[in-house]
Design a protein around this motif. Structure first.
Motif, PDB file in Angstrom:
ATOM      1  N   VAL A  25      -9.134  -2.819  11.835  1.00  0.00           N
ATOM      2  CA  VAL A  25      -9.563  -1.981  10.710  1.00  0.00           C
ATOM      3  C   VAL A  25      -8.398  -1.162  10.171  1.00  0.00           C
ATOM      4  O   VAL A  25      -8.215  -1.047   8.945  1.00  0.00           O
ATOM      5  CB  VAL A  25     -10.721  -1.062  11.140  1.00  0.00           C
ATOM      6  N   ILE A  26      -7.574  -0.608  11.051  1.00  0.00           N
ATOM      7  CA  ILE A  26      -6.444   0.213  10.599  1.00  0.00           C
ATOM      8  C   ILE A  26      -5.454  -0.625   9.813  1.00  0.00           C
ATOM      9  O   ILE A  26      -5.052  -0.269   8.694  1.00  0.00           O
ATOM     10  CB  ILE A  26      -5.759   0.892  11.798  1.00  0.00           C
ATOM     11  N   PHE A  27      -5.027  -1.758  10.384  1.00  0.00           N
ATOM     12  CA  PHE A  27      -4.028  -2.584   9.700  1.00  0.00           C
ATOM     13  C   PHE A  27      -4.608  -3.168   8.417  1.00  0.00           C
ATOM     14  O   PHE A  27      -3.952  -3.147   7.363  1.00  0.00           O
ATOM     15  CB  PHE A  27      -3.557  -3.707  10.630  1.00  0.00           C
ATOM     16  N   LEU A  28      -5.834  -3.682   8.492  1.00  0.00           N
ATOM     17  CA  LEU A  28      -6.464  -4.260   7.311  1.00  0.00           C
ATOM     18  C   LEU A  28      -6.630  -3.209   6.217  1.00  0.00           C
ATOM     19  O   LEU A  28      -6.368  -3.471   5.038  1.00  0.00           O
ATOM     20  CB  LEU A  28      -7.812  -4.857   7.706  1.00  0.00           C
ATOM     21  N   GLY A  29      -7.046  -2.021   6.600  1.00  0.00           N
ATOM     22  CA  GLY A  29      -7.251  -0.973   5.615  1.00  0.00           C
ATOM     23  C   GLY A  29      -5.969  -0.580   4.906  1.00  0.00           C
ATOM     24  O   GLY A  29      -5.957  -0.422   3.674  1.00  0.00           O
ATOM     25  N   MET A  30      -4.871  -0.458   5.653  1.00  0.00           N
ATOM     26  CA  MET A  30      -3.603  -0.056   5.037  1.00  0.00           C
ATOM     27  C   MET A  30      -3.068  -1.127   4.100  1.00  0.00           C
ATOM     28  O   MET A  30      -2.625  -0.835   2.982  1.00  0.00           O
ATOM     29  CB  MET A  30      -2.583   0.239   6.129  1.00  0.00           C
ATOM     30  N   ILE A  31      -3.114  -2.395   4.539  1.00  0.00           N
ATOM     31  CA  ILE A  31      -2.547  -3.452   3.704  1.00  0.00           C
ATOM     32  C   ILE A  31      -3.430  -3.719   2.486  1.00  0.00           C
ATOM     33  O   ILE A  31      -2.941  -4.011   1.396  1.00  0.00           O
ATOM     34  CB  ILE A  31      -2.311  -4.730   4.540  1.00  0.00           C
ATOM     35  N   ALA A  32      -4.740  -3.582   2.653  1.00  0.00           N
ATOM     36  CA  ALA A  32      -5.644  -3.748   1.514  1.00  0.00           C
ATOM     37  C   ALA A  32      -5.482  -2.601   0.522  1.00  0.00           C
ATOM     38  O   ALA A  32      -5.534  -2.802  -0.701  1.00  0.00           O
ATOM     39  CB  ALA A  32      -7.083  -3.836   1.997  1.00  0.00           C
ATOM     40  N   LEU A  33      -5.270  -1.388   1.020  1.00  0.00           N
ATOM     41  CA  LEU A  33      -5.070  -0.240   0.137  1.00  0.00           C
ATOM     42  C   LEU A  33      -3.818  -0.425  -0.714  1.00  0.00           C
ATOM     43  O   LEU A  33      -3.819  -0.120  -1.916  1.00  0.00           O
ATOM     44  CB  LEU A  33      -4.959   1.041   0.968  1.00  0.00           C
ATOM     45  N   THR A  34      -2.750  -0.938  -0.106  1.00  0.00           N
ATOM     46  CA  THR A  34      -1.513  -1.174  -0.856  1.00  0.00           C
ATOM     47  C   THR A  34      -1.757  -2.157  -1.997  1.00  0.00           C
ATOM     48  O   THR A  34      -1.318  -1.939  -3.134  1.00  0.00           O
ATOM     49  CB  THR A  34      -0.416  -1.713   0.073  1.00  0.00           C
ATOM     50  N   GLN A  35      -2.457  -3.257  -1.701  1.00  0.00           N
ATOM     51  CA  GLN A  35      -2.737  -4.241  -2.738  1.00  0.00           C
ATOM     52  C   GLN A  35      -3.651  -3.676  -3.819  1.00  0.00           C
ATOM     53  O   GLN A  35      -3.481  -3.970  -5.004  1.00  0.00           O
ATOM     54  CB  GLN A  35      -3.355  -5.494  -2.109  1.00  0.00           C
ATOM     55  N   ALA A  36      -4.611  -2.860  -3.417  1.00  0.00           N
ATOM     56  CA  ALA A  36      -5.514  -2.264  -4.398  1.00  0.00           C
ATOM     57  C   ALA A  36      -4.754  -1.361  -5.366  1.00  0.00           C
ATOM     58  O   ALA A  36      -5.035  -1.337  -6.574  1.00  0.00           O
ATOM     59  CB  ALA A  36      -6.610  -1.483  -3.678  1.00  0.00           C
ATOM     60  N   ILE A  37      -3.778  -0.620  -4.840  1.00  0.00           N
ATOM     61  CA  ILE A  37      -2.975   0.248  -5.710  1.00  0.00           C
ATOM     62  C   ILE A  37      -2.179  -0.579  -6.714  1.00  0.00           C
ATOM     63  O   ILE A  37      -2.083  -0.236  -7.898  1.00  0.00           O
ATOM     64  CB  ILE A  37      -2.040   1.124  -4.852  1.00  0.00           C
ATOM     65  N   VAL A  38      -1.601  -1.694  -6.236  1.00  0.00           N
ATOM     66  CA  VAL A  38      -0.798  -2.543  -7.121  1.00  0.00           C
ATOM     67  C   VAL A  38      -1.640  -3.083  -8.266  1.00  0.00           C
ATOM     68  O   VAL A  38      -1.262  -3.008  -9.439  1.00  0.00           O
ATOM     69  CB  VAL A  38      -0.156  -3.700  -6.324  1.00  0.00           C
ATOM     70  N   VAL A  39      -2.806  -3.638  -7.955  1.00  0.00           N
ATOM     71  CA  VAL A  39      -3.603  -4.310  -8.987  1.00  0.00           C
ATOM     72  C   VAL A  39      -4.329  -3.326  -9.897  1.00  0.00           C
ATOM     73  O   VAL A  39      -4.758  -3.700 -10.995  1.00  0.00           O
ATOM     74  CB  VAL A  39      -4.618  -5.282  -8.344  1.00  0.00           C
ATOM     75  N   THR A  40      -4.474  -2.085  -9.486  1.00  0.00           N
ATOM     76  CA  THR A  40      -5.181  -1.117 -10.321  1.00  0.00           C
ATOM     77  C   THR A  40      -4.224  -0.212 -11.101  1.00  0.00           C
ATOM     78  O   THR A  40      -4.569   0.245 -12.195  1.00  0.00           O
ATOM     79  CB  THR A  40      -6.109  -0.228  -9.477  1.00  0.00           C
ATOM     80  N   VAL A  41      -3.035   0.045 -10.568  1.00  0.00           N
ATOM     81  CA  VAL A  41      -2.103   0.961 -11.229  1.00  0.00           C
ATOM     82  C   VAL A  41      -1.160   0.227 -12.180  1.00  0.00           C
ATOM     83  O   VAL A  41      -0.894   0.684 -13.291  1.00  0.00           O
ATOM     84  CB  VAL A  41      -1.296   1.753 -10.180  1.00  0.00           C
ATOM     85  N   VAL A  42      -0.644  -0.922 -11.747  1.00  0.00           N
ATOM     86  CA  VAL A  42       0.313  -1.663 -12.569  1.00  0.00           C
ATOM     87  C   VAL A  42      -0.428  -2.458 -13.636  1.00  0.00           C
ATOM     88  O   VAL A  42      -1.439  -3.104 -13.354  1.00  0.00           O
ATOM     89  CB  VAL A  42       1.152  -2.619 -11.694  1.00  0.00           C
ATOM     90  N   GLU A  43       0.085  -2.394 -14.853  1.00  0.00           N
ATOM     91  CA  GLU A  43      -0.528  -3.124 -15.951  1.00  0.00           C
ATOM     92  C   GLU A  43      -0.152  -4.603 -15.865  1.00  0.00           C
ATOM     93  O   GLU A  43       1.023  -4.959 -15.856  1.00  0.00           O
ATOM     94  CB  GLU A  43      -0.067  -2.548 -17.298  1.00  0.00           C
ATOM     95  N   ASP A  44      -1.145  -5.483 -15.798  1.00  0.00           N
ATOM     96  CA  ASP A  44      -0.960  -6.929 -15.744  1.00  0.00           C
ATOM     97  C   ASP A  44       0.052  -7.351 -14.676  1.00  0.00           C
ATOM     98  O   ASP A  44       1.068  -7.979 -14.965  1.00  0.00           O
ATOM     99  CB  ASP A  44      -0.494  -7.459 -17.111  1.00  0.00           C
ATOM    100  N   PRO A  45      -0.177  -7.021 -13.420  1.00  0.00           N
ATOM    101  CA  PRO A  45       0.755  -7.442 -12.370  1.00  0.00           C
ATOM    102  C   PRO A  45       0.691  -8.961 -12.173  1.00  0.00           C
ATOM    103  O   PRO A  45      -0.346  -9.593 -12.400  1.00  0.00           O
ATOM    104  CB  PRO A  45       0.243  -6.709 -11.133  1.00  0.00           C
ATOM    105  N   ASP A  46       1.803  -9.572 -11.754  1.00  0.00           N
ATOM    106  CA  ASP A  46       1.787 -11.000 -11.479  1.00  0.00           C
ATOM    107  C   ASP A  46       1.667 -11.225  -9.969  1.00  0.00           C
ATOM    108  O   ASP A  46       1.873 -10.316  -9.171  1.00  0.00           O
ATOM    109  CB  ASP A  46       3.042 -11.690 -12.039  1.00  0.00           C
TER     110      ASP A  46
END
Length: 289
Positions: A25-46
């Motif tokens: 849960v700890i590792f999954l939560g941290m790595i998923a949070l990082t990806q969530a930030i990328v796809v929600t903050v960056v405009e049209d990420p590739d």
């Protein structure tokens, strides 16, 4: 009882004690949070940018902490509770105990790592497209090698010391050395040898010394194996802040020795084999009474 028996027992105990689920849960939560930030903050990420962010706090900070926590009391904890003498009373050697605990606890951490990366790749596919899977698979392999090295170090600490307090003290000290103080150690070594501090282009020998740190190897493996990533440009206006991808930049891989995957893998293998050997030699002659 053999090495495999000890390893299976360790894994089963981790499942029953919820150590496996907590680590996952700890590792999954941290790595998923990082990806969530990328796809929600960056405009049209590739997808390549999202794949590059598989390297982050989850692998650089959370992974070493989990590895040390899973391994630091593997042997000394059994020793203090008295269970170790019972375990050694069964028909297997101290080497079986060392290797079995290493394999079992490495398996626990590996399940957490694979669960985290599979979740992260799933998020990338669902939101921005299919990322380059071969570089990601190679990087995950290096993360698993790093996890094995960290657990091996923790098992060795647990085999060498005779109390949990000493084990956690050594583990915390090693973590701080590898994450916070290592750059100062490298600067100090360069100054002792050359009587000056390193500049922007340090010599090859210093880079090799720097990569004696397994966490440095883990960071470099991301530069070498993950795809090139676009920079993120952050713009702040009266309407708020926005982030967009800027020009493409190289991942940092060069022809230097420290950017050769074979060299990086060799360092991680050494950090796995040598601590286990040292821990076993100390544990073999230890008086458990």
């Amino acid at each position: 009882m053999t090495v495999a028996d000890v390893a299976r027992k360790e894994f089963a105990d981790a499942v029953r004690s919820r150590a496996l689920w907590v680590a996952t849960v700890i590792f999954l939560g941290m790595i998923a949070l990082t990806q969530a930030i990328v796809v929600t903050v960056v405009e049209d990420p590739d997808p390549k940018l999202a794949a590059r962010f598989l390297e982050g706090p989850a692998t650089e900070i959370v992974l070493p902490m989990l590895g040390l926590l899973l391994g630091y009391q593997a042997i000394v904890g059994e020793r203090e509770s008295g269970n170790l003498r019972f375990l050694l009373g069964l028909p297997h050697s101290r080497r079986d105990v060392i290797l079995g605990k290493f394999l079992g606890r490495t398996a626990v951490l590996s399940v957490a790592i694979l669960g985290g990366f599979l979740t992260a790749v799933g998020l990338i596919v669902a939101t921005v497209g299919v990322p380059p899977l071969v570089p990601i698979a190679a990087y995950v392999l290096f993360v698993l090698l790093s996890a094995a090295a960290i657990v091996a170090i923790a098992i060795a600490i647990s085999a060498i010391v005779d109390t949990r307090t000493r084990a956690i003290s050594v583990a915390v000290g090693g973590f701080l050395l590898a994450t916070v103080l290592w750059s100062y150690v490298i600067d100090g070594i360069h100054y002792v040898v050359t009587r000056e501090f390193p500049g922007a282009d340090p010599p090859t020998w210093l880079a090799v010394v720097d990569h004696l740190n397994p966490l440095t190897v883990l960071g470099t493996s991301a530069d070498v194996l993950l795809p090139e990533a676009s920079q993120i440009a952050i713009t702040v206006t009266e309407d708020g802040a926005s982030a967009t991808q800027a020009e493409q930049t190289p991942s940092g891989a060069t022809d230097a020795l420290v950017h050769e995957p074979a060299f990086l893998a060799a360092v991680l293998v050494l950090w796995t084999v040598v601590p286990l050997a040292v821990g076993y030699l100390r544990f073999r002659s230890a008086d458990l009474s």
